[in-house]
Motif scaffolding. Structure first.
Motif, PDB file in Angstrom:
ATOM      1  N   PHE A  18     -17.532   0.566   6.354  1.00  0.00           N
ATOM      2  CA  PHE A  18     -16.157   0.207   6.023  1.00  0.00           C
ATOM      3  C   PHE A  18     -15.717   0.952   4.763  1.00  0.00           C
ATOM      4  CE2 PHE A  18     -13.219  -2.392   3.524  1.00  0.00           C
ATOM      5  CZ  PHE A  18     -12.212  -2.659   4.446  1.00  0.00           C
ATOM      6  N   ALA A  19     -16.574   0.972   3.752  1.00  0.00           N
ATOM      7  CA  ALA A  19     -16.242   1.651   2.501  1.00  0.00           C
ATOM      8  C   ALA A  19     -15.972   3.128   2.728  1.00  0.00           C
ATOM      9  CB  ALA A  19     -17.374   1.466   1.494  1.00  0.00           C
ATOM     10  N   ARG A  20     -16.762   3.758   3.575  1.00  0.00           N
ATOM     11  CA  ARG A  20     -16.562   5.181   3.863  1.00  0.00           C
ATOM     12  C   ARG A  20     -15.240   5.408   4.574  1.00  0.00           C
ATOM     13  NH1 ARG A  20     -17.205   7.291   8.427  1.00  0.00           N
ATOM     14  NH2 ARG A  20     -18.562   5.613   9.173  1.00  0.00           N
ATOM     15  N   ARG A  21     -14.934   4.573   5.554  1.00  0.00           N
ATOM     16  CA  ARG A  21     -13.689   4.757   6.304  1.00  0.00           C
ATOM     17  C   ARG A  21     -12.458   4.559   5.421  1.00  0.00           C
ATOM     18  NH1 ARG A  21     -16.586   1.594  10.393  1.00  0.00           N
ATOM     19  NH2 ARG A  21     -15.364  -0.262   9.823  1.00  0.00           N
ATOM     20  N   CYS A  22     -12.555   3.645   4.468  1.00  0.00           N
ATOM     21  CA  CYS A  22     -11.410   3.340   3.596  1.00  0.00           C
ATOM     22  C   CYS A  22     -11.403   4.153   2.320  1.00  0.00           C
ATOM     23  CB  CYS A  22     -11.410   1.849   3.233  1.00  0.00           C
ATOM     24  SG  CYS A  22     -11.216   0.751   4.638  1.00  0.00           S
ATOM     25  N   ARG A  23     -12.477   4.890   2.069  1.00  0.00           N
ATOM     26  CA  ARG A  23     -12.622   5.683   0.851  1.00  0.00           C
ATOM     27  C   ARG A  23     -12.562   4.795  -0.394  1.00  0.00           C
ATOM     28  NH1 ARG A  23      -9.433  11.264   0.802  1.00  0.00           N
ATOM     29  NH2 ARG A  23     -10.697  11.316  -1.107  1.00  0.00           N
ATOM     30  N   LEU A  24     -13.311   3.692  -0.340  1.00  0.00           N
ATOM     31  CA  LEU A  24     -13.360   2.783  -1.478  1.00  0.00           C
ATOM     32  C   LEU A  24     -14.799   2.586  -1.937  1.00  0.00           C
ATOM     33  CD1 LEU A  24     -14.499  -0.139  -0.262  1.00  0.00           C
ATOM     34  CD2 LEU A  24     -12.141  -0.372   0.510  1.00  0.00           C
ATOM     35  N   LEU A  26      -4.044   5.688   0.678  1.00  0.00           N
ATOM     36  CA  LEU A  26      -3.819   5.353  -0.730  1.00  0.00           C
ATOM     37  C   LEU A  26      -4.843   6.049  -1.616  1.00  0.00           C
ATOM     38  CD1 LEU A  26      -2.348   3.672  -2.909  1.00  0.00           C
ATOM     39  CD2 LEU A  26      -3.959   1.814  -2.417  1.00  0.00           C
ATOM     40  N   ALA A  27      -6.099   6.043  -1.177  1.00  0.00           N
ATOM     41  CA  ALA A  27      -7.143   6.720  -1.944  1.00  0.00           C
ATOM     42  C   ALA A  27      -6.883   8.218  -2.018  1.00  0.00           C
ATOM     43  CB  ALA A  27      -8.512   6.444  -1.316  1.00  0.00           C
ATOM     44  N   GLU A  28      -6.442   8.793  -0.913  1.00  0.00           N
ATOM     45  CA  GLU A  28      -6.156  10.226  -0.885  1.00  0.00           C
ATOM     46  C   GLU A  28      -4.981  10.572  -1.798  1.00  0.00           C
ATOM     47  OE1 GLU A  28      -5.556  10.940   3.229  1.00  0.00           O
ATOM     48  OE2 GLU A  28      -7.693  10.688   3.722  1.00  0.00           O
ATOM     49  N   ALA A  29      -4.081   9.591  -2.009  1.00  0.00           N
ATOM     50  CA  ALA A  29      -2.926   9.812  -2.890  1.00  0.00           C
ATOM     51  C   ALA A  29      -3.308   9.710  -4.366  1.00  0.00           C
ATOM     52  CB  ALA A  29      -1.824   8.811  -2.563  1.00  0.00           C
ATOM     53  N   GLY A  30      -4.548   9.284  -4.645  1.00  0.00           N
ATOM     54  CA  GLY A  30      -5.023   9.296  -6.025  1.00  0.00           C
ATOM     55  C   GLY A  30      -5.405   7.956  -6.625  1.00  0.00           C
ATOM     56  N   THR A  31      -5.227   6.853  -5.899  1.00  0.00           N
ATOM     57  CA  THR A  31      -5.607   5.532  -6.411  1.00  0.00           C
ATOM     58  C   THR A  31      -7.070   5.250  -6.093  1.00  0.00           C
ATOM     59  OG1 THR A  31      -3.358   4.665  -6.123  1.00  0.00           O
ATOM     60  CG2 THR A  31      -5.136   3.057  -6.295  1.00  0.00           C
ATOM     61  N   ARG A  32      -7.850   4.959  -7.105  1.00  0.00           N
ATOM     62  CA  ARG A  32      -9.245   4.574  -6.884  1.00  0.00           C
ATOM     63  C   ARG A  32      -9.268   3.127  -6.407  1.00  0.00           C
ATOM     64  NH1 ARG A  32      -9.479   6.178 -12.088  1.00  0.00           N
ATOM     65  NH2 ARG A  32     -10.258   4.134 -12.714  1.00  0.00           N
ATOM     66  N   ILE A  33      -9.922   2.871  -5.287  1.00  0.00           N
ATOM     67  CA  ILE A  33      -9.951   1.534  -4.703  1.00  0.00           C
ATOM     68  C   ILE A  33     -11.364   0.966  -4.823  1.00  0.00           C
ATOM     69  CG2 ILE A  33      -9.455   0.119  -2.675  1.00  0.00           C
ATOM     70  CD1 ILE A  33      -7.749   2.418  -1.626  1.00  0.00           C
ATOM     71  N   LEU A  69       0.819  -1.213   0.000  1.00  0.00           N
ATOM     72  CA  LEU A  69       0.000   0.000   0.000  1.00  0.00           C
ATOM     73  C   LEU A  69       0.853   1.263   0.000  1.00  0.00           C
ATOM     74  CD1 LEU A  69      -2.836  -0.943   2.534  1.00  0.00           C
ATOM     75  CD2 LEU A  69      -2.959  -0.933   0.035  1.00  0.00           C
ATOM     76  N   ALA A  70       1.986   1.206   0.682  1.00  0.00           N
ATOM     77  CA  ALA A  70       2.858   2.377   0.772  1.00  0.00           C
ATOM     78  C   ALA A  70       3.797   2.507  -0.418  1.00  0.00           C
ATOM     79  CB  ALA A  70       3.678   2.307   2.060  1.00  0.00           C
ATOM     80  N   GLY A  71       3.915   1.445  -1.212  1.00  0.00           N
ATOM     81  CA  GLY A  71       4.874   1.456  -2.311  1.00  0.00           C
ATOM     82  C   GLY A  71       4.255   1.233  -3.672  1.00  0.00           C
ATOM     83  N   LEU A  72       4.264  -0.012  -4.133  1.00  0.00           N
ATOM     84  CA  LEU A  72       3.848  -0.338  -5.492  1.00  0.00           C
ATOM     85  C   LEU A  72       2.434   0.132  -5.817  1.00  0.00           C
ATOM     86  CD1 LEU A  72       4.661  -1.833  -8.125  1.00  0.00           C
ATOM     87  CD2 LEU A  72       3.656  -3.905  -7.124  1.00  0.00           C
ATOM     88  N   ALA A  73       1.533   0.064  -4.849  1.00  0.00           N
ATOM     89  CA  ALA A  73       0.142   0.456  -5.107  1.00  0.00           C
ATOM     90  C   ALA A  73       0.013   1.914  -5.504  1.00  0.00           C
ATOM     91  CB  ALA A  73      -0.722   0.166  -3.877  1.00  0.00           C
ATOM     92  N   ARG A  74       1.000   2.740  -5.123  1.00  0.00           N
ATOM     93  CA  ARG A  74       0.932   4.166  -5.462  1.00  0.00           C
ATOM     94  C   ARG A  74       1.100   4.405  -6.962  1.00  0.00           C
ATOM     95  NH1 ARG A  74       0.770   7.454  -0.717  1.00  0.00           N
ATOM     96  NH2 ARG A  74       0.205   5.982   0.928  1.00  0.00           N
ATOM     97  N   SER A  99      -7.517  -3.907  11.949  1.00  0.00           N
ATOM     98  CA  SER A  99      -8.557  -3.276  11.132  1.00  0.00           C
ATOM     99  C   SER A  99      -8.377  -1.766  11.043  1.00  0.00           C
ATOM    100  CB  SER A  99      -9.944  -3.614  11.688  1.00  0.00           C
ATOM    101  OG  SER A  99     -10.184  -4.999  11.649  1.00  0.00           O
ATOM    102  N   SER A 100      -8.171  -1.124  12.195  1.00  0.00           N
ATOM    103  CA  SER A 100      -8.073   0.334  12.186  1.00  0.00           C
ATOM    104  C   SER A 100      -6.840   0.801  11.415  1.00  0.00           C
ATOM    105  CB  SER A 100      -8.045   0.868  13.621  1.00  0.00           C
ATOM    106  OG  SER A 100      -6.960   0.319  14.350  1.00  0.00           O
ATOM    107  N   GLY A 101      -5.733   0.063  11.548  1.00  0.00           N
ATOM    108  CA  GLY A 101      -4.519   0.441  10.827  1.00  0.00           C
ATOM    109  C   GLY A 101      -4.665   0.302   9.330  1.00  0.00           C
ATOM    110  N   LEU A 102      -5.243  -0.814   8.884  1.00  0.00           N
ATOM    111  CA  LEU A 102      -5.406  -1.026   7.451  1.00  0.00           C
ATOM    112  C   LEU A 102      -6.396  -0.042   6.845  1.00  0.00           C
ATOM    113  CD1 LEU A 102      -5.354  -4.915   7.105  1.00  0.00           C
ATOM    114  CD2 LEU A 102      -3.534  -3.277   6.611  1.00  0.00           C
ATOM    115  N   GLU A 103      -7.431   0.292   7.593  1.00  0.00           N
ATOM    116  CA  GLU A 103      -8.397   1.258   7.081  1.00  0.00           C
ATOM    117  C   GLU A 103      -7.727   2.614   6.858  1.00  0.00           C
ATOM    118  OE1 GLU A 103     -11.728   1.250   9.719  1.00  0.00           O
ATOM    119  OE2 GLU A 103     -12.318  -0.795   9.179  1.00  0.00           O
TER     120      GLU A 103
END
Length: 245
Positions: free
Chosen positions: A89-95, A67-74, A26-31, A57-61
């Protein structure tokens, strides 16, 4: 432009090395991805959107939202382990939660996405169970129970499922050829991408005289404290597998 596809991570607090692989992704290739499609079984189990206070759960969310805020649509498609993931869950993760199946386009190529368990039609007992637990009435009743009761019920079901799988022929838990052909026919003979079966491969098919590809995503694994994963990457019109560790 890149588009990424993953499934069957089966993340849990018992598999920290596997979670670390996902966090590095999430911090690397996914960007590099314009879009990320998670085709089910992100978690080993999901008892409801109110079960998100543990560090996993809270950390992954937070990381998915970053990642979504960086521009990747999830985009997320529920699997057989986490079909209770919902709007909170979708709202918290922005997916975005996708229906199954979903038809997308990669350039000019039509691509059909599904988790894959619906294709395992030879496993009649599982399909009956799937129909029951996917019904809105069942889910409403289940989610109305206390969280602790839901977790205990899921733990009991998981034990029974593992025992049942041990007595099944492995072939009935794989995707059925007729079910695959029917799905491709109904959607105009696209490329098919799915997970669930833990049998990563690229199959070349002929359906009604049409050449079709079926890409099966890899499951992510942890053993003896070592973990690895895989992402299917679409770039420059080509699909390829990228190992992760």
């Amino acid at each position: 432009m890149q588009v990424h596809f993953i499934s069957d991570l089966h993340l849990s607090v018992d598999r920290p090395a596997l979670t670390a692989v996902f966090e590095r992704y999430l911090a690397g290739l996914a960007r590099n991805a314009e879009a990320l499609y998670i085709l089910g079984d992100l978690y080993e189990y999901w008892a409801g959107d109110d079960d998100h206070d543990d560090p996993l759960s809270s950390g992954l969310e937070r990381q998915l939202a970053a990642l979504a805020e960086a521009g990747t649509r999830i985009h997320f498609m529920p699997g057989n382990r986490d079909f209770l993931i919902g709007a909170d869950f979708a709202r918290r993760c922005r997916l975005t939660i996708l229906p199954e199946p979903s038809l997308i386009h990669l350039g000019t190529q039509a691509v059909l996405l599904c988790h894959g368990d619906s294709l395992c039609t030879d496993d009649v007992g599982y399909q009956a169970f799937r129909k029951q637990v996917r019904s809105p009435a069942y889910q409403e009743q289940f989610l109305g129970q206390p969280l602790a009761a839901r977790k205990q019920f899921i733990a009991d079901i998981r034990r029974k499922s593992e025992a049942a799988k041990a007595g099944k022929d492995a072939e009935i838990m794989d995707a059925n050829g007729d079910a695959i052909a029917t799905l491709l026919r109904e959607h105009g003979y696209p490329c098919l991408i799915h997970g669930h079966t833990h049998r990563p491969a690229c199959h070349q098919l002929m359906v009604d005289g049409h050449k079709c590809e079926r890409w099966v995503l890899a499951d992510w694994r942890e053993s003896a404290g070592k973990a690895s994963g895989e992402v299917l990457v679409w770039a420059d019109g080509v699909l390829s597998r990228q190992p992760l560790e």
